[in-house]
Motif scaffolding. Structure first.
Motif, PDB file in Angstrom:
ATOM      1  N   LEU A 166     -10.508   1.387 -11.879  1.00 10.58           N
ATOM      2  CA  LEU A 166     -11.302   2.372 -11.149  1.00 10.58           C
ATOM      3  C   LEU A 166     -12.670   1.816 -10.778  1.00 10.58           C
ATOM      4  CD1 LEU A 166     -11.323   5.246 -10.081  1.00 10.58           C
ATOM      5  CD2 LEU A 166     -12.108   6.006 -12.331  1.00 10.58           C
ATOM      6  N   SER A 167     -13.280   1.112 -11.692  1.00  6.31           N
ATOM      7  CA  SER A 167     -14.584   0.513 -11.426  1.00  6.31           C
ATOM      8  C   SER A 167     -14.497  -0.511 -10.293  1.00  6.31           C
ATOM      9  CB  SER A 167     -15.104  -0.154 -12.707  1.00  6.31           C
ATOM     10  OG  SER A 167     -16.317  -0.796 -12.465  1.00  6.31           O
ATOM     11  N   LEU A 168     -13.454  -1.332 -10.317  1.00  7.78           N
ATOM     12  CA  LEU A 168     -13.273  -2.331  -9.257  1.00  7.78           C
ATOM     13  C   LEU A 168     -13.023  -1.671  -7.906  1.00  7.78           C
ATOM     14  CD1 LEU A 168     -11.023  -4.872 -11.188  1.00  7.78           C
ATOM     15  CD2 LEU A 168     -13.385  -5.253 -10.436  1.00  7.78           C
ATOM     16  N   GLN A 192      -8.725   1.391   0.989  1.00  6.59           N
ATOM     17  CA  GLN A 192      -7.458   1.910   1.507  1.00  6.59           C
ATOM     18  C   GLN A 192      -6.336   0.894   1.303  1.00  6.59           C
ATOM     19  OE1 GLN A 192      -6.697   5.057   2.717  1.00  6.59           O
ATOM     20  NE2 GLN A 192      -4.634   4.254   2.511  1.00  6.59           N
ATOM     21  N   VAL A 193      -6.625  -0.378   1.529  1.00 12.01           N
ATOM     22  CA  VAL A 193      -5.629  -1.441   1.310  1.00 12.01           C
ATOM     23  C   VAL A 193      -5.228  -1.469  -0.169  1.00 12.01           C
ATOM     24  CG1 VAL A 193      -5.236  -3.938   1.354  1.00 12.01           C
ATOM     25  CG2 VAL A 193      -6.393  -2.824   3.271  1.00 12.01           C
ATOM     26  N   ALA A 194      -6.201  -1.392  -1.059  1.00 12.95           N
ATOM     27  CA  ALA A 194      -5.911  -1.387  -2.495  1.00 12.95           C
ATOM     28  C   ALA A 194      -5.031  -0.190  -2.853  1.00 12.95           C
ATOM     29  CB  ALA A 194      -7.209  -1.367  -3.303  1.00 12.95           C
ATOM     30  N   GLU A 242       0.129   1.936  -4.456  1.00 12.20           N
ATOM     31  CA  GLU A 242       1.208   2.891  -4.166  1.00 12.20           C
ATOM     32  C   GLU A 242       2.549   2.165  -4.032  1.00 12.20           C
ATOM     33  OE1 GLU A 242       1.206   5.334  -0.444  1.00 12.20           O
ATOM     34  OE2 GLU A 242       0.694   6.888  -1.910  1.00 12.20           O
ATOM     35  N   MET A 243       2.548   1.001  -3.367  1.00 18.17           N
ATOM     36  CA  MET A 243       3.773   0.202  -3.232  1.00 18.17           C
ATOM     37  C   MET A 243       4.295  -0.237  -4.593  1.00 18.17           C
ATOM     38  SD  MET A 243       3.787  -2.423   0.026  1.00 18.17           S
ATOM     39  CE  MET A 243       2.752  -3.508  -0.877  1.00 18.17           C
ATOM     40  N   LEU A 244       3.406  -0.640  -5.467  1.00 18.66           N
ATOM     41  CA  LEU A 244       3.809  -1.098  -6.790  1.00 18.66           C
ATOM     42  C   LEU A 244       4.409   0.026  -7.633  1.00 18.66           C
ATOM     43  CD1 LEU A 244       0.788  -3.387  -7.685  1.00 18.66           C
ATOM     44  CD2 LEU A 244       3.113  -4.130  -7.145  1.00 18.66           C
ATOM     45  N   GLY A 245       3.974   1.244  -7.380  1.00 20.85           N
ATOM     46  CA  GLY A 245       4.431   2.387  -8.149  1.00 20.85           C
ATOM     47  C   GLY A 245       5.788   2.912  -7.741  1.00 20.85           C
ATOM     48  N   VAL A 246       6.274   2.472  -6.611  1.00 21.13           N
ATOM     49  CA  VAL A 246       7.554   2.980  -6.093  1.00 21.13           C
ATOM     50  C   VAL A 246       8.713   2.221  -6.658  1.00 21.13           C
ATOM     51  CG1 VAL A 246       8.927   3.301  -4.005  1.00 21.13           C
ATOM     52  CG2 VAL A 246       6.519   3.825  -4.000  1.00 21.13           C
TER      53      VAL A 246
END
Length: 116
Positions: free
Chosen positions: A93-95, A105-107, A112-116
């Motif tokens: 969150l800090s980063l 937005q890219v992060a 989100e991609m990693l979570g799918v």
């Protein structure tokens, strides 16, 4: 107010440019806000500064009360204490908070991609 804005910004580890990006203004506006006798931010910009730097709005606007929720001194709480469930989430969150909006937005998209 100028000193409180500068103090909140520096305690959050942000440059004037980063705070400007977060609030949707030019860096020169932030410089004016931080200059004694300079202009004051609008209420909406002041609210955004409070959110981004994680200080209490009332303290930022008036100087009354504590700067950080639950603290006696500005900067005493870790930036992600209210939102993170553990140290790893706090670090992430800090980063993310230090990223400019477009990179944020890219992060978000990558996570989100990693979570799918």
């Amino acid at each position: 107010m100028a000193d409180r804005i500068r103090g909140a910004r520096t305690a959050a580890g942000l440059s004037q440019t980063q705070l400007a990006e977060e609030t949707g203004v030019k860096r020169s506006a932030v410089a004016q806000w931080e200059r004694r006798g300079g202009t004051h931010p609008s209420v909406s910009h002041l609210a955004r500064i409070a959110v981004v730097t994680q200080v209490r709005f009332e303290w930022l606007a008036t100087g009354r009360g504590c700067g950080k929720p639950g603290d006696e001194e500005l900067g005493a709480a870790p930036p992600s204490a209210d939102y993170a469930r553990n140290d790893l989430e706090g670090n992430i969150l800090s980063l993310v908070r230090r990223l400019p909006p477009r990179k944020r937005q890219v992060a978000h998209d990558i996570i989100e991609m990693l979570g799918v």
